[in-house]
Design a protein around this motif. Structure first.
Motif: not given
Length: 301
Positions: A156-157, A159-160, A163, A219, A223-224, A235, A300
């Protein structure tokens, strides 16, 4: 006394695995992770133990080859099973309909499976070599660390650009903390060994736990964000549960550093006491590992 200590170690090992699965169950209560998270939790427990065993020489300890072989076997098998279940669920087919080509297709699902299979094989070959000569033990830690990184980044990491780096640091710190504690419980014998190894672990754990905490906060916020999504999404609810348990684990570790570690250094803590205290901290961490396995397969959004 030796028999009692051995029974305590065995009981803690079984409880740790059970509580990792409880963490997965709890993530299912809070959100809807994929079925592969059950195998993912087993895989992460095995990876943490491998990393801890491989890192023992840094503290002055010596791991046992049979335990390394067992952990490697569990890692490889659970990685393949987890990928198999993940492919089946995402394709909405029965696991029996998933072939080898389907299992290895795509980086998102195929890379952890490939690294798990190849990495566990490499460690098992290391174990065979260890029967004839003395290969460097840190090789085991390096292979396990690679497995931890692959799971954290592909889970789950991705996306960038940055991160995944933060998540990698967070996952490695968590794996070292839990895995080294597990390795100490499994291999340390008598007051003298605890007096020698525990202060070394405690000294290094300060930096590791600080990095774990900071990277986890960064993190989560990246993310959130901060707001209702932390409790309105599955999530976010898992992140909150992980955070609460992490605070509890850090508090327990701080108390132990002030009470148990000085007593162990003076040879004033018995073997069973040291196993029990290390085991209590380890059990909290294994629930967190189970939650992390559920988080890795929870969206997420």
């Amino acid at each position: 006394m030796a028999v009692d200590a051995a029974a305590l170690r065995a009981g803690l090992g079984a409880a740790a695995l059970l509580l990792a699965l409880v963490g997965v169950w709890l993530s299912g209560v809070l959100a809807r992770p994929e079925a592969s998270s059950w195998a993912g939790a087993v895989s992460m427990v095995a990876l943490c133990l491998l990393l801890g065993l491989g890192a023992l020489p840094v503290l002055g300890g010596t791991p046992t080859v049979p335990l390394i072989a067992a952990a490697a076997g569990v890692w490889g098998a659970s990685s393949v099973i987890g990928g198999w279940l993940q492919v089946a669920q995402r394709a909405d087919v029965s696991p029996l309909q998933v072939g080898l080509a389907d299992l290895t297709a795509g980086v998102q699902m195929g890379l952890p499976v490939a690294v798990g299979a190849l990495g566990s094989t490499a460690v098992l070959l290391w174990c065979v070599a260890a029967m004839r000569f003395d290969p460097p033990v840190p090789v085991v830690a390096v292979v396990a660390a690679l497995g931890v990184l692959v799971v954290s980044v592909t889970g789950h990491g991705g996306e960038s650009a940055w991160i995944p780096v933060v998540l990698g640091v967070h996952s490695l710190c968590a794996a070292w903390w839990a895995g080294t504690l597990a390795a100490l419980v499994a291999t340390t014998r008598g007051k003298r060994d605890w007096a020698r190894l525990l202060p070394e672990f405690s000294h290094r754990a300060v930096v590791v736990v600080a990095a774990l905490t900071v990277s986890g906060v960064v993190a989560a916020v990246a993310q959130m964000g901060i707001g209702a999504q932390l409790w309105d999404t599955g999530y976010g609810r898992i992140v909150i549960a992980k955070s609460v348990l992490l605070v509890a684990a850090v508090g327990l570790a701080w108390w132990y550093r002030r009470s148990w570690v000085p007593r162990a250094r003076r040879h004033a803590a018995g073997e069973r006491e040291s196993i029990g205290r290390a085991g209590a901290e380890l059990l909290v961490l294994t629930v967190i590992l189970g939650l992390a396995a559920g988080l890795a397969t929870t969206g997420a959004g």
